[in-house]
Design a protein around this motif. Sequence first.
Motif, short mmCIF file in Angstrom:
data_model
loop_
_atom_site.label_atom_id
_atom_site.label_comp_id
_atom_site.label_asym_id
_atom_site.label_seq_id
_atom_site.Cartn_x
_atom_site.Cartn_y
_atom_site.Cartn_z
N UNK A 232 0.75 -1.23 0.02
CA UNK A 232 0.01 0.06 -0.10
C UNK A 232 1.04 1.38 -0.04
N UNK A 233 0.10 2.36 -0.41
CA UNK A 233 1.04 3.63 -0.43
C UNK A 233 -0.24 4.66 0.05
N UNK A 234 0.31 5.36 1.25
CA UNK A 234 -0.68 6.31 1.83
C UNK A 234 0.19 7.54 2.03
N UNK A 235 -0.69 8.69 1.98
CA UNK A 235 -0.18 10.06 2.41
C UNK A 235 0.02 10.32 3.76
N UNK A 236 1.06 11.05 4.11
CA UNK A 236 1.01 11.18 5.56
C UNK A 236 1.27 12.80 5.74
N UNK A 237 0.58 13.72 4.80
CA UNK A 237 0.87 15.09 5.07
C UNK A 237 2.17 15.40 4.18
N UNK A 422 14.72 19.99 -0.67
CA UNK A 422 15.41 21.03 -0.24
C UNK A 422 14.67 22.16 0.09
N UNK A 423 13.45 22.48 -0.47
CA UNK A 423 12.46 23.38 -0.43
C UNK A 423 11.93 23.24 0.90
N UNK A 424 11.83 22.36 1.52
CA UNK A 424 11.24 21.82 2.92
C UNK A 424 9.94 21.31 2.71
N UNK A 425 9.25 20.92 4.03
CA UNK A 425 8.16 19.96 4.12
C UNK A 425 6.85 20.78 3.40
N UNK A 426 5.96 20.38 2.70
CA UNK A 426 4.90 20.90 2.29
C UNK A 426 3.75 20.27 2.88
N UNK A 430 -2.15 15.06 -1.92
CA UNK A 430 -1.90 14.71 -3.27
C UNK A 430 -3.02 15.47 -4.11
N UNK A 431 -2.52 16.14 -5.42
CA UNK A 431 -3.24 16.83 -6.19
C UNK A 431 -3.71 16.10 -7.56
#
Length: 440
Positions: A232-237, A422-426, A430-431
């Motif tokens: 499975x693949x899940x988003x965690x923020x 490098x840009x840091x967390x977002x 998922x869009x």
Amino acid sequence: MTARVAVIGAGWAGLAAAVRLAGAGVSVAVLEMAPQPGGRARSLTDEGGERLDNGQHILIGAYTRTLALMEEVGADPQTMLSRTPLMLRRADGSGIEMPRGAPVTAFVRGVASARGWTWRDKASLLATAAGWAARGFRCAPTTPVAALCEGLSARVRAELIDPLCVAALNTPASEASAAVMLRVLRDALFGGRGAADLLLPRRPLSELLPEPAATWLLRQGAELRCTARVASLESTGPGWRVGGERFDAVVLAASALEAARLTAGVAPAWSRAAAALRYEPIVTVYLDAPGCQLPCAMTTLDEGPEAPAQFAFDHGLLGGVAGRSAWVVSGARTWVERGLESCAAAVLRQAQPLLPGATLRRVLAEKRATFRCTPGLVRPPAQVAPRLWAAGDYIDGPYPATLEGAVRAGETAAAQLLAQLRDGPTRAGPKERPSPAPTA
């Protein structure tokens, strides 16, 4: 804290991405469902303990990223590949060979010296190619390859365009994308000195990249887990959970079908685009004929209703087992439907005039060898969601399903992920976005 990235899939795209990420200091875990790395371009051990490739592959000089990656992980292209000018030669000696030199001059010289062609054949190719160049090797995305051939003689179509199309796109010229074919012709025939050179493996495919890359990654401290199918693949923020394990980012380098399964819940539109791709099989028939050899290392064949193979490769001439050859049936959908035994028997009959007494060593079929590269095909984009990038030879781009396309896709995914890290967390989830049409 060092970022952790999961690379799902250890084919050539996944390995390319993993090497780029590990080289940048990222903590990498490569998860591969098969027992060994390499994907569809790997070697198998037969019953006699000898290694046979899952399918015969060729490279060309324009595969600059693949060659550079081989060198980086310690595989020397100079010794592992036989490099010669591009030659499409038939058993009777007819055909075309591109000499070395500046691309345009070499092309004109190659056409002028083509054996078995009349001056009308040669003039038709030179005039048609000049038209391609004048249009910047571009055409409408919906144009089929057959439309490129309207000014060509029947012999040039049969002995140059058809073999090149099925070799590069694994799709018959009557059904293949002219936009992609023109890009291949531009980069190969007119891409610079040596771009059109033919590079044939002297060693099993696994030794060209999969095994050296795996060794290199382990030395860098990366993990390589084989027989590890991701459930499975899940988003965690800002990150992702891969089969329950937390990662900062993911490169999805599995097959299109496996990628579609994993993204169905997090990016449905992307998943549908990946699942919609259709495929062409490739069958490779290995023959043994002790004491015999083919006219050249790669011989172009006359395909017909009972002659399936388009190319035959003499492994003895490439430093392998003397008398062994690989006969390749691209665009093999009809033959797979007829059955592999029927295909192998037809290839044996096709081979008899060149290899009397040849016997069957093994027949291998990759039923989803490449996507069908048809006009107007919509391929899934590289970005699936924030910090989730796909890599594979099927990803949207100007190239067909090739080793070079896979390597470039892997390196692109790695570069994009590194930039995002490098840009840091977002916090964006998922869009969804529609898949763009491919560009020529």
